[in-house]
Design an enzyme around this catalytic site. Structure first.
Site, short mmCIF file in Angstrom:
data_model
loop_
_atom_site.label_atom_id
_atom_site.label_comp_id
_atom_site.label_asym_id
_atom_site.label_seq_id
_atom_site.Cartn_x
_atom_site.Cartn_y
_atom_site.Cartn_z
N ARG A 64 31.93 -27.48 -5.30
CA ARG A 64 32.65 -28.57 -5.96
C ARG A 64 33.50 -29.40 -5.01
NH1 ARG A 64 33.72 -24.23 -9.40
NH2 ARG A 64 35.83 -24.09 -8.56
N LYS A 170 24.01 -10.66 -9.51
CA LYS A 170 24.57 -10.00 -10.68
C LYS A 170 25.91 -10.67 -11.00
CE LYS A 170 28.24 -7.90 -8.90
NZ LYS A 170 29.58 -7.98 -9.42
N ASP A 199 21.37 -7.39 -6.75
CA ASP A 199 22.72 -6.83 -6.70
C ASP A 199 23.03 -6.63 -5.23
OD1 ASP A 199 24.96 -5.18 -6.63
OD2 ASP A 199 24.39 -4.05 -8.41
N HIS A 200 23.95 -7.43 -4.67
CA HIS A 200 24.18 -7.40 -3.24
C HIS A 200 24.65 -6.04 -2.74
CE1 HIS A 200 28.15 -8.64 -4.93
NE2 HIS A 200 28.59 -7.77 -4.06
N LYS A 204 23.99 -2.72 1.15
CA LYS A 204 24.87 -1.94 2.01
C LYS A 204 24.08 -0.85 2.73
CE LYS A 204 29.27 -2.55 -0.43
NZ LYS A 204 30.04 -3.01 0.74
N GLU A 238 38.06 0.49 -1.77
CA GLU A 238 38.09 -0.77 -1.03
C GLU A 238 39.49 -1.01 -0.48
OE1 GLU A 238 36.82 -3.76 -3.76
OE2 GLU A 238 34.70 -3.33 -3.46
N ASP A 257 32.61 -6.02 -13.09
CA ASP A 257 32.42 -6.40 -11.70
C ASP A 257 31.80 -5.27 -10.88
OD1 ASP A 257 32.89 -8.16 -9.34
OD2 ASP A 257 34.23 -6.53 -8.76
N HIS A 262 26.99 -2.13 -9.72
CA HIS A 262 27.03 -1.42 -8.44
C HIS A 262 27.00 0.10 -8.61
CE1 HIS A 262 27.74 -5.28 -6.86
NE2 HIS A 262 29.05 -5.28 -6.81
#
Length: 343
Positions: A64, A170, A199-200, A204, A238, A257, A262
């Site tokens: 944007r 996702k 799904d990133h 990993k 995390e 999330d 995940h």
């Protein structure tokens, strides 16, 4: 007669041979967002560092905010330097970012897609050959159908002499009904073989190694079953807080999330039976069996098995974070050990 030892082929490496990659342009929608900065751009650099990108590779960011090509290029460089797992090589980094372009505008604006097509066409004219096109939707889920349908209206869902793909992050809807509706709208523009729903988290290294650890490790493979293992605990720890994602967390929360995508993917990797073959479809089938075997809790059990919590004043790594509740940002989530400034 001397026996000759023949090394057995590892089935997990089948299909992973390094093949030439066709000239490609990658378009990232939501190019200035957290996912792009932390994950996508550093991953692109590391692919370039390893020689896994095509010789002709172009990157286009769409978001944007108004900014010049050079400004976005500088932001890409800063993100890679900050989040890449290896110190960037200046020559590789320079080549990767040499032709980066930026297209500003809202995702609902048809003119954005007109300008995007012009940028893509100029890349192709310069290359002198058709370039594959991949559209990566690193945006809020509400924009997935908006972007897909706009790409279709502009005719960007097909390209003569080249492949076109759309990559959808996702979450793929927030309910079964939403997922089905989104799938219908996506397939109303793109063919199934053009769509990648990802799904990133599965990218990993630790997650990727789980399959090899379980099925290709002669020590653990015979022991990985209920006869020898009492329980497995999955901890997602995390050292980052909400950061710039407060608006997203207000709407989604940590449950959507992290848990239903995940963590369930990790659960499937831990508990699935060996697939007949290591194709995407057979692995998916075994994951589905795991999910089907999980008994959904009844409402009265939830308080004893989950902790409802929210982000509060604390630390994200060494840096202090503010009390979001005091600022009117609640960031609600469900705790299955979410070890980041949870109050």
């Amino acid at each position: 007669m001397t026996a000759v030892a023949v090394e057995a082929e590892n089935p997990l490496t089948a299909g992973l041979e390094r093949l030439p990659v066709a000239p490609t342009t990658l378009v990232i929608f939501g190019a200035t967002g957290d996912l792009a900065r932390r994950k996508l751009l550093p991953a692109l650099y590391n692919l370039a560092h390893e020689g896994a990108l095509p010789a002709r590779f172009h990157l286009v960011g769409v978001a944007r905010r108004e900014k010049e090509h050079a400004d976005y290029r500088a932001e890409c460089e800063q993100a890679i330097r900050q989040f890449s797992r290896r110190t960037p090589d200046e020559e590789v980094l320079g080549r990767l970012l040499e032709h980066v372009k930026y297209v500003p505008g809202t995702f609902e604006d048809a003119k954005v897609y007109e300008r995007l097509e012009q940028v893509l066409d100029r890349f192709q004219e310069h290359a002198g050959e058709p370039l594959n096109r991949a559209f990566y939707l690193s945006t809020a889920p509400a924009f997935f159908p908006v972007i897909v349908e706009a790409l279709g209206k502009q005719g960007l869902d097909r390209h003569e002499g080249a492949e076109v793909r759309v990559i959808i992050e996702k979450p793929f809807g927030t309910s079964l009904e939403e997922a089905r509706d989104l799938n219908k709208r996506v397939l109303g523009v793109f063919e199934e073989h053009q769509v990648f729903r990802i799904d990133h988290y599965l990218g990993k290294e630790t997650v990727q190694n789980m399959m090899a650890f379980r099925f290709a490790n002669g020590m653990f493979e015979p022991l990985w079953n209920r006869n020898y293992i009492d329980q497995v605990q999955i901890t997602a720890a995390e050292d980052i807080g909400i950061g710039t994602r407060a608006g997203y967390y207000d709407h989604a929360g940590a449950l959507r999330d992290l848990i239903q995508n995940h963590m369930l993917q990790l659960l499937c990797h831990v508990a699935m039976e060996p697939p007949v073959s290591f194709t995407a479809e057979e692995v998916r089938n075994e994951k589905v069996k795991v999910l089907q075997s999980i008994a959904a809790p009844i409402e009265s059990e939830i308080d004893s098995m989950a902790l409802r919590a929210q982000y509060a004043k604390g630390h994200a790594g060494p840096a202090p974070v503010v009390d979001l509740q005091a600022q009117g940002r609640v960031g609600l989530g469900v705790g299955v050990r979410r070890d980041v400034a949870l109050g």
